[in-house]
Scaffold this motif. Structure first.
Motif, mmCIF file in Angstrom:
data_model
loop_
_atom_site.group_PDB
_atom_site.id
_atom_site.type_symbol
_atom_site.label_atom_id
_atom_site.label_comp_id
_atom_site.label_asym_id
_atom_site.label_seq_id
_atom_site.Cartn_x
_atom_site.Cartn_y
_atom_site.Cartn_z
ATOM 1 N N GLY A 1 0.808 -1.199 0.000
ATOM 2 C CA GLY A 1 0.000 0.000 0.000
ATOM 3 C C GLY A 1 0.844 1.253 0.000
ATOM 4 O O GLY A 1 0.541 2.222 -0.694
ATOM 5 N N CYS B 1 -12.194 -2.931 -0.513
ATOM 6 C CA CYS B 1 -11.752 -1.683 0.101
ATOM 7 C C CYS B 1 -10.957 -2.015 1.355
ATOM 8 O O CYS B 1 -11.240 -3.000 2.041
ATOM 9 C CB CYS B 1 -12.939 -0.796 0.442
ATOM 10 S SG CYS B 1 -13.857 -0.213 -0.998
ATOM 11 N N TYR C 1 -8.154 2.616 0.611
ATOM 12 C CA TYR C 1 -7.810 2.046 -0.696
ATOM 13 C C TYR C 1 -9.015 1.286 -1.237
ATOM 14 O O TYR C 1 -9.742 0.615 -0.497
ATOM 15 C CB TYR C 1 -6.629 1.070 -0.569
ATOM 16 C CG TYR C 1 -5.296 1.732 -0.304
ATOM 17 C CD1 TYR C 1 -4.290 1.741 -1.262
ATOM 18 C CD2 TYR C 1 -5.044 2.360 0.911
ATOM 19 C CE1 TYR C 1 -3.066 2.347 -1.023
ATOM 20 C CE2 TYR C 1 -3.827 2.975 1.162
ATOM 21 C CZ TYR C 1 -2.841 2.964 0.190
ATOM 22 O OH TYR C 1 -1.634 3.571 0.437
ATOM 23 N N ARG C 2 -9.181 1.378 -2.560
ATOM 24 C CA ARG C 2 -10.193 0.573 -3.234
ATOM 25 C C ARG C 2 -9.530 -0.174 -4.377
ATOM 26 O O ARG C 2 -8.918 0.425 -5.267
ATOM 27 C CB ARG C 2 -11.341 1.431 -3.748
ATOM 28 C CG ARG C 2 -12.396 0.618 -4.534
ATOM 29 C CD ARG C 2 -13.727 1.351 -4.648
ATOM 30 N NE ARG C 2 -13.594 2.639 -5.294
ATOM 31 C CZ ARG C 2 -14.568 3.557 -5.309
ATOM 32 N NH1 ARG C 2 -15.730 3.311 -4.693
ATOM 33 N NH2 ARG C 2 -14.395 4.708 -5.933
ATOM 34 N N PHE C 3 -9.648 -1.490 -4.357
ATOM 35 C CA PHE C 3 -9.075 -2.370 -5.369
ATOM 36 C C PHE C 3 -10.207 -2.951 -6.215
ATOM 37 O O PHE C 3 -11.163 -3.516 -5.676
ATOM 38 C CB PHE C 3 -8.319 -3.540 -4.729
ATOM 39 C CG PHE C 3 -7.183 -3.141 -3.837
ATOM 40 C CD1 PHE C 3 -5.871 -3.173 -4.295
ATOM 41 C CD2 PHE C 3 -7.411 -2.749 -2.515
ATOM 42 C CE1 PHE C 3 -4.820 -2.817 -3.473
ATOM 43 C CE2 PHE C 3 -6.368 -2.398 -1.681
ATOM 44 C CZ PHE C 3 -5.069 -2.427 -2.160
ATOM 45 N N MET D 1 -5.221 -5.004 -11.512
ATOM 46 C CA MET D 1 -5.791 -4.342 -10.340
ATOM 47 C C MET D 1 -5.871 -2.844 -10.607
ATOM 48 O O MET D 1 -4.855 -2.214 -10.878
ATOM 49 C CB MET D 1 -4.932 -4.578 -9.102
ATOM 50 C CG MET D 1 -4.802 -6.006 -8.656
ATOM 51 S SD MET D 1 -3.755 -6.102 -7.170
ATOM 52 C CE MET D 1 -3.867 -7.864 -6.799
ATOM 53 N N ILE E 1 -6.559 0.603 -8.779
ATOM 54 C CA ILE E 1 -6.479 1.011 -7.381
ATOM 55 C C ILE E 1 -6.712 2.504 -7.260
ATOM 56 O O ILE E 1 -6.098 3.305 -7.971
ATOM 57 C CB ILE E 1 -5.103 0.641 -6.782
ATOM 58 C CG1 ILE E 1 -4.848 -0.865 -6.914
ATOM 59 C CG2 ILE E 1 -5.004 1.081 -5.317
ATOM 60 C CD1 ILE E 1 -3.449 -1.285 -6.538
ATOM 61 N N ALA F 1 -6.654 5.384 -4.139
ATOM 62 C CA ALA F 1 -6.186 5.519 -2.761
ATOM 63 C C ALA F 1 -6.192 6.974 -2.343
ATOM 64 O O ALA F 1 -5.868 7.868 -3.145
ATOM 65 C CB ALA F 1 -4.781 4.931 -2.603
ATOM 66 N N HIS G 1 -4.652 7.179 -8.348
ATOM 67 C CA HIS G 1 -5.472 6.303 -9.169
ATOM 68 C C HIS G 1 -4.534 5.657 -10.185
ATOM 69 O O HIS G 1 -3.948 6.348 -11.021
ATOM 70 C CB HIS G 1 -6.568 7.093 -9.871
ATOM 71 C CG HIS G 1 -7.594 6.241 -10.555
ATOM 72 N ND1 HIS G 1 -8.672 6.750 -11.245
ATOM 73 C CD2 HIS G 1 -7.721 4.880 -10.674
ATOM 74 C CE1 HIS G 1 -9.410 5.782 -11.745
ATOM 75 N NE2 HIS G 1 -8.838 4.618 -11.426
ATOM 76 N N ARG H 1 -3.172 1.562 -12.109
ATOM 77 C CA ARG H 1 -3.413 0.137 -12.360
ATOM 78 C C ARG H 1 -2.117 -0.644 -12.194
ATOM 79 O O ARG H 1 -1.041 -0.155 -12.568
ATOM 80 C CB ARG H 1 -3.947 -0.099 -13.776
ATOM 81 C CG ARG H 1 -5.314 0.500 -14.037
ATOM 82 C CD ARG H 1 -5.856 0.062 -15.400
ATOM 83 N NE ARG H 1 -7.113 0.738 -15.721
ATOM 84 C CZ ARG H 1 -7.206 1.834 -16.460
ATOM 85 N NH1 ARG H 1 -6.090 2.354 -17.003
ATOM 86 N NH2 ARG H 1 -8.363 2.398 -16.688
#
Length: 527
Positions: free
Chosen positions: A182, A219, A231-233, A247, A249, A251, A398, A400
């Motif tokens: 992260g 999340c 974070y959102r994956f 992925m 992402i 954050a 933001h 990938r």
């Protein structure tokens, strides 16, 4: 590791997993961001570490005895749920090397329900110390299995989150290798230790009408002494295995305190030795590494390849840029004969970072740490934004992550470096001059190299920060479209040279730019 974290099937737990759950509560990513922002203004509270004396007894061997019960897996779509397909979700138990509690929530229709820890999730011997853990012990992380279909699993996990803010995925060849994190806080500093913030909560969402190509959404709440974040994956596997894992992402990161080195979008890998830089009495294999180079696509459009080192002391290399188009730690060498190893280093995934939101000014930093074994992750790569990372700062990311064999956006108009070789300098058959080293770098891309007219030899454009360059020439490698750039470097003991080189034809670059940091005693022991 038999399973990986995954989600995207039925929200219903199998009937056999009738475990008591807490009351649902409203959940959204925006609310998680607001919570992380507020936490950054409050004192840090470390995550719960249940009964450390018991957890320390769950070493590697005892942890391996604990097997998740597949009939307890959420999202498995097992018979009787009404949804017969899904990405089964498994939880990791606590252990000596993952002792902190991580809370797990399942999300459906904007409502989050916590999954309470229970030994009923696992099969384990009667004398395993994990049986003594308290009822609120919690989990250490989770993993996703392949798509449930035809009444069975493939028993191949494809993504896993466990330990601090570490996570990983398999590539196109179904192998794990390097990891992502992260965040990086104060890595490789002389005056203070590195911090390892934790993902303390995960929120795993159902995907209505899910298919194998439907992203799994997870999340996560991040917390540490100097930082908090949300974070959102959105993770996509699909049934086409050769696509690897993607992925996406988002954050939001908030600083509690000043941070001396803030690394965003970090990758972590291992490089012991390659076709260069090794003591041949240390190991019987020709090469051992999860990644062999840092690939960069600069904001200017320049493509850059930096082979990795196993240095004598920890080194940080910084590459300043403005809105880089991407970078990643890559495993370009995919020839099994170059490894001769049953753990299949030739199948390890490359990971390419694609910024979706422009990054602005900053540095791609490469961290190289000495290692004498393959068990240590000694390589890091991350983005360090320009300016002081001061208390109160926030960062909006933001991007990938592409877990694949090769870069998803290859440069078709230039050749790429595929091998770096280093040896004694001078001309064979003549006395070798002291402190002179020969470099032979191979570039390959048939569509580019075939354009070189017969009898024409591209120019080796090379420079060094220290030392003296001589004997530059290029030659084609027999039986292929590979060209080899050659040059000698005279360098005194203890000096470090930053090298920069590419092949050009009539002044136009034919290849990406090859960068390398060289110190003689790293690559040629005894010199």
């Amino acid at each position: 590791m038999r399973g990986a974290t995954a989600l995207a099937g039925a929200m219903i737990l199998p009937a056999s997993a009738a475990l008591a759950q807490s009351a649902p509560r409203a959940f959204s990513f925006d609310a998680l961001v607001a919570r992380a922002r507020k936490m950054a203004t409050e004192p840090y509270h470390p995550p719960l570490m249940p009964d450390p004396k018991i957890v320390q007894q769950i070493d590697y061997a005892r942890h391996g005895e604990i097997v998740f019960r597949t009939d307890k897996a959420p999202f498995s779509g097992q018979p009787g749920t009404g949804k017969e397909k899904g990405y089964p979700l498994e939880f990791f138990p606590l252990g000596k090397y993952a002792p902190k509690r991580v809370r797990m929530f399942l999300v459906e229709a904007g409502q989050a329900t916590e999954v309470p820890y229970s030994t009923d999730f696992f099969d384990m011997p009667a004398d395993n110390p994990a049986r003594k853990l308290p009822h609120n012990a919690g989990f250490a992380g989770f993993r996703l299995q392949e798509w449930y279909t035809a009444g069975d699993w493939t028993h191949q996990d494809w993504a896993a989150f466990q330990g601090a803010s570490y996570f990983r995925a398999i590539g196109a060849d179904g192998q794990y290798g390097q990891s992502a994190r992260g965040i990086v806080v104060n890595a490789a500093l002389d005056n203070k230790p590195e911090e390892f913030p934790d993902f303390t909560e995960f929120y795993i969402e159902e995907a209505p009408g899910a298919s194998p190509d439907t992203p799994v959404t997870v999340c996560a709440l991040l917390d540490g002494p100097s930082v908090s974040g949300a974070y959102r994956f959105r993770m996509t596997r699909g049934l086409d295995r050769k696509k690897g894992v993607i992925m996406e992402i988002e954050a939001r990161v908030f600083l509690r305190t000043d941070v001396d080195r803030l690394g965003l979008m970090p990758l972590t890998s291992m490089f012991w030795f390659g076709e260069y830089g090794r003591d041949r009495l240390q190991d019987w294999r020709p090469e051992v590494h999860d990644s062999d180079g840092l690939s960069m696509w600069a904001g200017s459009g320049e493509r850059i390849w930096r082979p990795l080192n196993n240095p004598d002391v920890t080194r940080i290399s910084a590459f300043a840029d403005d809105n880089p188009r991407g970078f990643g730690l890559m495993q370009r060498d995919r020839n099994f004969d170059h490894y001769q190893d049953g753990v299949f280093y030739d199948r390890r995934p490359s990971v390419w970072i694609e910024p979706v939101k422009p990054l602005g000014k900053g540095e791609i930093q490469l961290m190289e740490i000495p290692t004498n074994d393959e068990i240590n992750d000694n390589i890091g790569a991350f983005w360090v934004p320009a300016g002081k990372a001061a208390k109160g700062n926030s960062y909006d990311l933001h991007y990938r992550l592409h877990w694949q064999n090769t870069c998803p956006v290859p440069a078709t108009n230039i050749a790429q470096a595929v091998e770096t070789r280093i040896g004694r300098g001078g001309q064979p058959g003549k006395p070798r001059p002291p402190h002179v080293y020969h470099f032979a770098v191979e570039f390959d891309r048939p569509s580019v190299m075939k354009q070189i007219p017969f009898g024409v030899f591209p120019e080796v454009v090379v420079s060094t920060s220290t030392g003296k360059i001589s004997r530059t020439f290029s030659r084609p490698v027999p039986n292929g479209n590979i060209w080899r750039a050659n040059f000698d470097l005279e360098l005194m003991p203890g000096q470090i040279a930053d090298l920069r080189m590419y092949l050009a034809l009539h002044g136009t670059p034919l290849t990406e730019t090859w960068l390398y940091q060289f110190r003689p005693d790293w690559a040629i022991p005894g010199n």
